[in-house]
Write an enzyme that holds these catalytic residues in place. Structure first.
Site, PDB file in Angstrom:
ATOM      1  N   TRP A 106       0.821  -1.215   0.000  1.00  8.96           N
ATOM      2  CA  TRP A 106       0.000   0.000   0.000  1.00  8.96           C
ATOM      3  C   TRP A 106       0.854   1.264   0.000  1.00  8.96           C
ATOM      4  O   TRP A 106       0.565   2.244  -0.681  1.00  8.96           O
ATOM      5  CB  TRP A 106      -0.882  -0.037   1.246  1.00  8.96           C
ATOM      6  CG  TRP A 106      -2.116   0.791   1.211  1.00  8.96           C
ATOM      7  CD1 TRP A 106      -2.231   2.097   0.829  1.00  8.96           C
ATOM      8  CD2 TRP A 106      -3.419   0.365   1.607  1.00  8.96           C
ATOM      9  NE1 TRP A 106      -3.525   2.522   0.964  1.00  8.96           N
ATOM     10  CE2 TRP A 106      -4.272   1.471   1.439  1.00  8.96           C
ATOM     11  CE3 TRP A 106      -3.946  -0.834   2.097  1.00  8.96           C
ATOM     12  CZ2 TRP A 106      -5.638   1.413   1.749  1.00  8.96           C
ATOM     13  CZ3 TRP A 106      -5.297  -0.892   2.397  1.00  8.96           C
ATOM     14  CH2 TRP A 106      -6.129   0.225   2.212  1.00  8.96           C
ATOM     15  N   HIS A 209      -6.407   5.871  -9.142  1.00 15.05           N
ATOM     16  CA  HIS A 209      -5.191   5.197  -9.610  1.00 15.05           C
ATOM     17  C   HIS A 209      -4.905   3.983  -8.712  1.00 15.05           C
ATOM     18  O   HIS A 209      -4.633   2.886  -9.204  1.00 15.05           O
ATOM     19  CB  HIS A 209      -4.026   6.190  -9.580  1.00 15.05           C
ATOM     20  CG  HIS A 209      -2.737   5.624 -10.084  1.00 15.05           C
ATOM     21  ND1 HIS A 209      -2.570   5.178 -11.375  1.00 15.05           N
ATOM     22  CD2 HIS A 209      -1.545   5.417  -9.459  1.00 15.05           C
ATOM     23  CE1 HIS A 209      -1.331   4.721 -11.532  1.00 15.05           C
ATOM     24  NE2 HIS A 209      -0.700   4.852 -10.378  1.00 15.05           N
ATOM     25  N   ARG A 214      -5.107  -1.840  -7.595  1.00 18.75           N
ATOM     26  CA  ARG A 214      -5.287  -2.801  -6.500  1.00 18.75           C
ATOM     27  C   ARG A 214      -6.621  -3.546  -6.522  1.00 18.75           C
ATOM     28  O   ARG A 214      -6.807  -4.487  -5.753  1.00 18.75           O
ATOM     29  CB  ARG A 214      -5.094  -2.097  -5.150  1.00 18.75           C
ATOM     30  CG  ARG A 214      -3.705  -1.458  -4.988  1.00 18.75           C
ATOM     31  CD  ARG A 214      -2.572  -2.452  -5.123  1.00 18.75           C
ATOM     32  NE  ARG A 214      -1.270  -1.805  -4.967  1.00 18.75           N
ATOM     33  CZ  ARG A 214      -0.107  -2.446  -5.013  1.00 18.75           C
ATOM     34  NH1 ARG A 214      -0.067  -3.747  -5.208  1.00 18.75           N
ATOM     35  NH2 ARG A 214       1.034  -1.797  -4.889  1.00 18.75           N
TER      36      ARG A 214
HETATM   37  C1  LIG Z   1       0.356  -6.146  -9.378  1.00 20.54           C
HETATM   38  C2  LIG Z   1       1.481  -5.308  -8.857  1.00 20.54           C
HETATM   39  C3  LIG Z   1       2.746  -5.854  -8.689  1.00 20.54           C
HETATM   40  C4  LIG Z   1       3.799  -5.065  -8.203  1.00 20.54           C
HETATM   41  N1  LIG Z   1       5.039  -5.625  -8.025  1.00 20.54           N
HETATM   42  C5  LIG Z   1       6.062  -4.881  -7.535  1.00 20.54           C
HETATM   43  C6  LIG Z   1       7.368  -5.452  -7.305  1.00 20.54           C
HETATM   44  O1  LIG Z   1       7.608  -6.603  -7.576  1.00 20.54           O
HETATM   45  N2  LIG Z   1       8.345  -4.658  -6.786  1.00 20.54           N
HETATM   46  C7  LIG Z   1       8.127  -3.352  -6.501  1.00 20.54           C
HETATM   47  O2  LIG Z   1       9.044  -2.670  -6.043  1.00 20.54           O
HETATM   48  N3  LIG Z   1       6.893  -2.779  -6.693  1.00 20.54           N
HETATM   49  C8  LIG Z   1       5.875  -3.509  -7.195  1.00 20.54           C
HETATM   50  N4  LIG Z   1       4.637  -2.940  -7.369  1.00 20.54           N
HETATM   51  C9  LIG Z   1       4.449  -1.528  -7.022  1.00 20.54           C
HETATM   52  C10 LIG Z   1       4.427  -0.649  -8.283  1.00 20.54           C
HETATM   53  O3  LIG Z   1       5.663  -0.710  -8.969  1.00 20.54           O
HETATM   54  C11 LIG Z   1       4.131   0.798  -7.896  1.00 20.54           C
HETATM   55  O4  LIG Z   1       5.140   1.276  -7.033  1.00 20.54           O
HETATM   56  C12 LIG Z   1       2.801   0.938  -7.169  1.00 20.54           C
HETATM   57  O5  LIG Z   1       1.798   0.242  -7.863  1.00 20.54           O
HETATM   58  C13 LIG Z   1       2.418   2.420  -7.056  1.00 20.54           C
HETATM   59  O6  LIG Z   1       2.164   2.888  -8.345  1.00 20.54           O
HETATM   60  P1  LIG Z   1       2.458   4.388  -8.759  1.00 20.54           P
HETATM   61  O7  LIG Z   1       3.910   4.693  -8.588  1.00 20.54           O
HETATM   62  O8  LIG Z   1       1.893   4.583 -10.129  1.00 20.54           O
HETATM   63  O9  LIG Z   1       1.538   5.155  -7.691  1.00 20.54           O
HETATM   64  P2  LIG Z   1       1.788   6.489  -6.860  1.00 20.54           P
HETATM   65  O10 LIG Z   1       3.031   6.404  -6.056  1.00 20.54           O
HETATM   66  O11 LIG Z   1       0.517   6.766  -6.158  1.00 20.54           O
HETATM   67  O12 LIG Z   1       1.998   7.572  -7.934  1.00 20.54           O
HETATM   68  C14 LIG Z   1       0.937   7.947  -8.806  1.00 20.54           C
HETATM   69  C15 LIG Z   1       1.556   8.594 -10.022  1.00 20.54           C
HETATM   70  O13 LIG Z   1       2.226   9.786  -9.606  1.00 20.54           O
HETATM   71  C16 LIG Z   1       3.444   9.929 -10.317  1.00 20.54           C
HETATM   72  N5  LIG Z   1       4.543   9.943  -9.348  1.00 20.54           N
HETATM   73  C17 LIG Z   1       4.476   9.747  -8.015  1.00 20.54           C
HETATM   74  N6  LIG Z   1       5.665   9.917  -7.448  1.00 20.54           N
HETATM   75  C18 LIG Z   1       6.529  10.205  -8.442  1.00 20.54           C
HETATM   76  C19 LIG Z   1       7.926  10.478  -8.504  1.00 20.54           C
HETATM   77  N7  LIG Z   1       8.679  10.498  -7.414  1.00 20.54           N
HETATM   78  N8  LIG Z   1       8.446  10.712  -9.703  1.00 20.54           N
HETATM   79  C20 LIG Z   1       7.713  10.719 -10.816  1.00 20.54           C
HETATM   80  N9  LIG Z   1       6.394  10.483 -10.832  1.00 20.54           N
HETATM   81  C21 LIG Z   1       5.804  10.223  -9.670  1.00 20.54           C
HETATM   82  C22 LIG Z   1       3.526   8.768 -11.296  1.00 20.54           C
HETATM   83  O14 LIG Z   1       2.969   9.158 -12.520  1.00 20.54           O
HETATM   84  C23 LIG Z   1       2.630   7.734 -10.676  1.00 20.54           C
HETATM   85  O15 LIG Z   1       2.067   6.835 -11.603  1.00 20.54           O
HETATM   86  C24 LIG Z   1       3.575  -3.702  -7.878  1.00 20.54           C
HETATM   87  C25 LIG Z   1       2.300  -3.157  -8.043  1.00 20.54           C
HETATM   88  C26 LIG Z   1       1.269  -3.926  -8.523  1.00 20.54           C
HETATM   89  C27 LIG Z   1      -0.108  -3.314  -8.681  1.00 20.54           C
END
Ligand SMILES: Cc1cc2nc3c(=O)[nH]c(=O)nc-3n(C[C@H](O)[C@H](O)[C@H](O)COP(=O)(O)OP(=O)(O)OC[C@H]3O[C@@H](n4cnc5c(N)ncnc54)[C@H](O)[C@@H]3O)c2cc1C
Length: 289
Positions: A106, A209, A214
């Site tokens: 999360w 998002h 999720r």
């Molecule tokens: C099915 C599944 C499997 C996964 N497996 C793994 C795994 O094996 N290992 C692992 O480490 N993670 C894993 N994750 C986590 C995944 O890589 C993302 O970190 C997580 O889903 C959060 O997504 P997000 O970064 O888009 O969301 P948020 O952090 O909420 O960000 C939303 C959006 O804001 C922007 N954003 C936020 N922060 C930044 C920043 N600092 N720089 C640039 N843009 C930013 C991006 O556009 C991002 O899409 C998994 C996720 C899922 C759903």
């Protein structure tokens, strides 16, 4: 400098949470997700929090918009065209109790404000996640990250006994704190099935998002249960936005350039990548092809 102007609403305001302190859904044996606050909390009578999305959008589109598009049409247009900032005008605050392995997934959603229970300051609860025997899932062959159908009963029982052994370490945790070991160190022997809690505040754009990732079948079932409950909690708060989210995001389908080409020409997907081919097959099935 003039004084503050206090302007009364044109229409009486009503609470989107019906005057309640929290709307809560229990999850598994020890967990829950509770909606504790919303912005806007007060909306004109007869409206929902969708009101704040429309209000913000009309700043950018001008006063004439209302005549052209009804509120519902405007919200749906915004979502379809990824005009996202009006959705950031709605915010939700949740209180959540979940196992640490769910919290770890999360917390990767970086766009929320979080305040978590401190296991340096306080004692961890004697609460652990334990799946039911018929939900001990086999390793999926198709998805290296995923679980699949339930495993045989004997192995499920062995797995639960293994969990019980790990969870019985709670007694040692208490005993060693009793002997003076600090809470910040005593906790590190506990398994990731132990429960934590946090307040999580996030705007609707980023909540959508979170939900799209999720609630997806690729997410682990345990976090999916929380995402489904979050969706159920916010649906009545902004029903128009959530209907649009369902229609354009949740039940939508993204096609790659190669997939569009295959669809247009009726030929095979132009790639050797087996995984991509399997994904295209799954999409074709959804499209009824
Ligand atoms: C099915 C599944 C499997 C996964 N497996 C793994 C795994 O094996 N290992 C692992 O480490 N993670 C894993 N994750 C986590 C995944 O890589 C993302 O970190 C997580 O889903 C959060 O997504 P997000 O970064 O888009 O969301 P948020 O952090 O909420 O960000 C939303 C959006 O804001 C922007 N954003 C936020 N922060 C930044 C920043 N600092 N720089 C640039 N843009 C930013 C991006 O556009 C991002 O899409 C998994 C996720 C899922 C759903």
């Amino acid at each position: 400098m003039t004084g503050t102007q206090r302007i009364a609403p044109e229409t009486p305001l009503v609470d989107v949470m019906d005057g309640c302190a929290r709307w809560q859904i229990p999850i598994h044996e020890h967990g829950f997700i509770a909606l504790t606050d919303v912005m806007p909390r007060l909306v004109p009578q007869g409206q929902t929090a969708d009101f704040a999305i429309v209000q913000a959008a009309r700043v950018s589109y001008g006063a004439g918009t209302k005549k052209v598009q009804e509120d519902r049409g405007l919200v749906r247009y915004l979502l379809r065209h990824r005009h996202t900032t009006p959705f950031e005008m709605v915010e939700f605050k949740f209180h959540i109790a979940m196992p640490i392995f769910v919290a770890r997934q999360w917390i990767r959603h970086r766009t929320a404000n979080v305040n978590e229970y401190s296991a340096r300051y306080s004692v961890m609860p004697d609460q652990f996640y334990r799946p039911s025997a018929d939900n001990v899932r086999k390793q999926s062959m198709a998805n290296r990250q995923g679980g699949d159908e339930p495993i045989d009963v004997g192995t499920a029982e062995e797995f639960l006994a293994y969990l019980d052994r790990a969870q019985s370490l709670y007694g040692e945790y208490e005993r060693l704190m009793g002997k003076g070991v600090s809470r910040e160190l005593a906790r590190i022997g506990l398994p990731v099935s132990v429960y934590t809690q946090w307040y999580w505040k996030c705007d609707l754009h980023n909540v959508m998002h979170f939900l799209s990732l999720r609630m997806d079948e690729h997410a682990q079932e345990e976090i999916r249960d929380y995402a489904d409950a979050m969706y159920a909690l916010i649906k009545p708060i902004c029903p128009v936005a959530m209907e649009a989210f369902r229609d354009y995001r949740l039940n939508g389908l993204f096609l790659s350039g190669l997939e569009v080409e295959a669809l247009r020409t009726g030929e095979a997907l132009r790639t050797e990548n087996k995984r991509e081919q399997a994904e295209w097959e799954a999409k074709r099935k959804r499209l009824g092809l």
